[in-house]
Design an enzyme around this catalytic site. Structure first.
Site, PDB file in Angstrom:
ATOM      1  N   ASP A 112      32.798  37.587  43.309  1.00 27.09           N
ATOM      2  CA  ASP A 112      31.868  38.715  43.263  1.00 27.09           C
ATOM      3  C   ASP A 112      30.657  38.338  42.391  1.00 27.09           C
ATOM      4  O   ASP A 112      30.728  37.386  41.604  1.00 27.09           O
ATOM      5  CB  ASP A 112      32.625  39.920  42.671  1.00 27.09           C
ATOM      6  CG  ASP A 112      31.754  41.133  42.478  1.00 27.09           C
ATOM      7  OD1 ASP A 112      30.869  41.384  43.313  1.00 27.09           O
ATOM      8  OD2 ASP A 112      31.969  41.848  41.459  1.00 27.09           O
ATOM      9  N   ASP A 122      27.893  40.974  40.722  1.00 31.80           N
ATOM     10  CA  ASP A 122      27.612  41.880  39.595  1.00 31.80           C
ATOM     11  C   ASP A 122      28.867  42.159  38.774  1.00 31.80           C
ATOM     12  O   ASP A 122      29.896  42.577  39.305  1.00 31.80           O
ATOM     13  CB  ASP A 122      27.019  43.194  40.113  1.00 31.80           C
ATOM     14  CG  ASP A 122      25.707  42.944  40.844  1.00 31.80           C
ATOM     15  OD1 ASP A 122      24.937  42.079  40.402  1.00 31.80           O
ATOM     16  OD2 ASP A 122      25.470  43.602  41.881  1.00 31.80           O
ATOM     17  N   ASP A 173      35.414  42.537  39.811  1.00 32.40           N
ATOM     18  CA  ASP A 173      35.645  43.490  38.727  1.00 32.40           C
ATOM     19  C   ASP A 173      35.786  44.929  39.212  1.00 32.40           C
ATOM     20  O   ASP A 173      36.049  45.823  38.405  1.00 32.40           O
ATOM     21  CB  ASP A 173      34.498  43.410  37.701  1.00 32.40           C
ATOM     22  CG  ASP A 173      33.179  43.860  38.289  1.00 32.40           C
ATOM     23  OD1 ASP A 173      32.916  43.559  39.486  1.00 32.40           O
ATOM     24  OD2 ASP A 173      32.394  44.517  37.591  1.00 32.40           O
TER      25      ASP A 173
HETATM   26 MG    MG Z   1      31.174  43.619  40.712  1.00 29.31          MG
END
Ligand code: MG
Length: 155
Positions: free
Chosen positions: A8, A10, A116
């Site tokens: 991922d 961000d 996340d």
């Molecule tokens: Mg993320």
């Protein structure tokens, strides 16, 4: 056969949250609560500490094929472009054709997903979702957990 690993952007390799906090627009209308719409917010994001080094090591490992898997901001088309340019800036030509933009991460077939968030299909991902920022995998400095994957043995 190579294992496929998705990473991922961000909150995992690019520090969107820092840019949001530093933006003078983040508490003003119409961006309050929608920082993803702030003009040029995705441009020049700082890397998450340790991310570039760790991802370069993963990418250099022949046992793995690495892709970046990110949900782009639908209402901020410049963000799509800035994600593409960010990947090139930090990973160069080796990241060519390795960026996938999607809001349904579960539809990608692979072995590992380092992410996340849980709001874009991560929990339904058929491989192993490694929840970045969790107790088990808090950051890129936590090498014990990276070793679990057997891909950073020589870090
Ligand atoms: Mg993320």
């Amino acid at each position: 056969m190579k294992k496929i690993i998705y990473i991922d952007m961000d909150g995992v390799i690019s520090d969107f949250d820092k840019a949001r906090r530093n933006s003078p627009l983040c508490n003003t209308s119409p961006y309050k609560g929608r920082p993803d719409r702030i003009p040029n917010i995705y441009k020049d994001l700082e890397p998450i500490v340790g991310a570039i080094e760790a991802v370069n090591k993963i990418m250099a490992n022949d046992n793995f094929e690495t892709f970046f898997l990110s949900t782009p901001p639908w209402d901020n088309p410049d963000g799509w472009k800035h994600k593409r340019l960010w990947i090139e800036k930090y990973f160069g030509n080796s990241a060519r054709h390795k960026l996938i933009l999607t809001a349904r991460k579960d539809l990608n077939i692979g072995d590992y997903l380092i992410d996340d968030s849980k709001f874009r299909g991560q929990q339904k991902f058929k491989g192993e979702w490694i929840e970045f920022g969790s107790k088990k995998f808090p950051d890129w400095q936590c090498r014990f957990n990276l070793l679990k994957l057997n891909f950073l043995i020589n870090i």
